[in-house]
Enzyme design. Structure first.
Site, mmCIF file in Angstrom:
data_model
loop_
_atom_site.group_PDB
_atom_site.id
_atom_site.type_symbol
_atom_site.label_atom_id
_atom_site.label_comp_id
_atom_site.label_asym_id
_atom_site.label_seq_id
_atom_site.Cartn_x
_atom_site.Cartn_y
_atom_site.Cartn_z
ATOM 1 N N SER A 104 0.819 -1.204 0.000
ATOM 2 C CA SER A 104 0.000 0.000 0.000
ATOM 3 C C SER A 104 0.858 1.261 0.000
ATOM 4 O O SER A 104 1.617 1.494 -0.936
ATOM 5 C CB SER A 104 -0.963 -0.040 1.207
ATOM 6 O OG SER A 104 -1.977 0.914 1.073
ATOM 7 N N GLU A 222 -2.010 -2.640 -8.256
ATOM 8 C CA GLU A 222 -3.176 -3.020 -7.453
ATOM 9 C C GLU A 222 -3.695 -1.783 -6.763
ATOM 10 O O GLU A 222 -3.015 -0.760 -6.697
ATOM 11 C CB GLU A 222 -2.795 -4.088 -6.419
ATOM 12 C CG GLU A 222 -1.763 -3.652 -5.382
ATOM 13 C CD GLU A 222 -2.314 -2.855 -4.204
ATOM 14 O OE1 GLU A 222 -3.504 -3.008 -3.878
ATOM 15 O OE2 GLU A 222 -1.546 -2.065 -3.630
ATOM 16 N N HIS A 292 -4.753 -5.821 -1.757
ATOM 17 C CA HIS A 292 -5.348 -5.756 -0.423
ATOM 18 C C HIS A 292 -6.301 -6.935 -0.235
ATOM 19 O O HIS A 292 -7.512 -6.784 -0.059
ATOM 20 C CB HIS A 292 -6.068 -4.425 -0.246
ATOM 21 C CG HIS A 292 -5.131 -3.264 -0.097
ATOM 22 N ND1 HIS A 292 -4.350 -2.789 -1.134
ATOM 23 C CD2 HIS A 292 -4.843 -2.479 0.970
ATOM 24 C CE1 HIS A 292 -3.634 -1.761 -0.715
ATOM 25 N NE2 HIS A 292 -3.901 -1.566 0.556
#
Length: 326
Positions: A104, A222, A292
């Site tokens: 992230s 992502e 995630h």
């Protein structure tokens, strides 16, 4: 094999203390020595301490001599302190054998380090979301009823492979999109640099000195909580900047936790993929098990890899020769 794992918080404040504790216990249960940074649970507004505190935590992680420097969680905060990071110190830490792992927001640090030093880090779990799952189900929270009691076994196996230097690659099957999937797809890329991560973080670095200049690479992406039109908008920025056309392959991971609405009228993530394929000659591959989500592989950002795709089947192989491996 017992390893020394250093937990630090370079981004958002840890609000779920129970998940943090579960993550530490899980790593200890797996036989590792866990060292927690002095400010791992610090809090300053939404951050895990002010900027100076989080910078100091990053540098303590680099100086720890640990086998792994693992972030507690993502969130937001790394882009605002990229100018204060001592990249040579982190590069030396990696040369000595410390593997930096995260997801992230950590993408910002990974790409900056790659741009500044060429060092390899790992896209993988964070402590809380990766190892801190489980706990007592909340009767008022439907999601918690389906939360596994232990971390995902594939993720843990990949983490262990990284720890022991045995991770050599990953394979998966692409999404079958009716009428859209190129059935005769064959892709071959040799010794191409693996890079990428969170799409929003990567796009935010475009035009800065922290954005790696990778040509002929394997770009994986992502994101979480981003509607397909926002995903397309960020991809469009990378497209117009010429980033996508310079790659050997674009690999889309998992895009999760968004909601379509009545205004979309059939516009969905598959629409974005179909549009992107019409815009670039670079092959677009889908369904990489990373993002995630619980079940995710670990990827060496900055390593050289071979990619083989035929139809829906994809193999990404990096072997053991990347920098920073044990």
């Amino acid at each position: 094999m017992k390893k020394h794992i250093y937990i630090y918080s370079p981004s958002g404040a840890v609000r779920d203390k129970a998940a943090f504790k579960r993550g530490v216990r899980r790593l200890q249960f797996l036989g590792h020595e866990v060292e927690v940074d002095a400010d791992a649970l610090a809090s300053h507004t939404r951050f895990a301490g002010d900027d100076a505190t989080r910078l100091a935590a990053i540098h303590r992680a680099a100086a720890s001599g640990a086998d792994v420097a693992l972030i507690s969680r993502g969130g937001y905060g790394l882009t605002r302190i990229l100018g204060g990071i001592r990249y040579k110190a982190l590069a030396k830490s990696i040369e000595r054998g410390t593997q930096f792992v995260g997801i992230s927001d950590f993408t910002a640090l990974q790409l900056a380090l790659l741009a500044k030093t060429g060092s390899t880090t790992w896209a993988g779990p964070a402590l809380c979301e990766g190892f801190g799952v489980g706990g007592k189900p909340d009767p008022n929270d439907a999601l918690s009823q389906t939360t596994p009691a232990v971390p995902d076994d594939i993720m843990e196996d990949c983490f262990n492979d990284m720890l022991t230097g045995q991770g050599e690659g990953t394979g998966w099957r692409q999404i079958k999109e009716t009428g859209e999937f190129p059935q005769d797809l064959i892709v071959r890329a040799s010794q191409a640099t693996i890079w990428g991560g969170n799409l929003a973080m990567l796009t935010s670095l475009l035009g800065t000195g922290y954005f790696p200049d990778i040509k002929g690479g394997i770009l994986f992406l992502e994101d979480v909580g981003e509607h397909p039109y926002r995903i397309e908008r960020m991809l469009t920025q990378l497209l117009h900047a010429g980033v996508l056309a310079r790659q050997r392959a674009i690999v889309l991971g998992q895009f999760t936790e968004y909601k379509l609405n009545s205004h979309d009228k059939g516009f969905k993530l598959a629409s974005v993929v179909q549009w992107l394929r019409s815009q670039v000659k670079t092959p677009i591959l889908t369904n990489l098990p990373y993002g995630h989500v619980a079940t995710k592989v670990l990827l060496p950002v900055g390593a050289k890899a071979d990619l083989h795709a035929e139809g829906r089947d994809v193999l990404l192989f990096w072997g053991n020769d990347h920098s920073g491996s044990h």
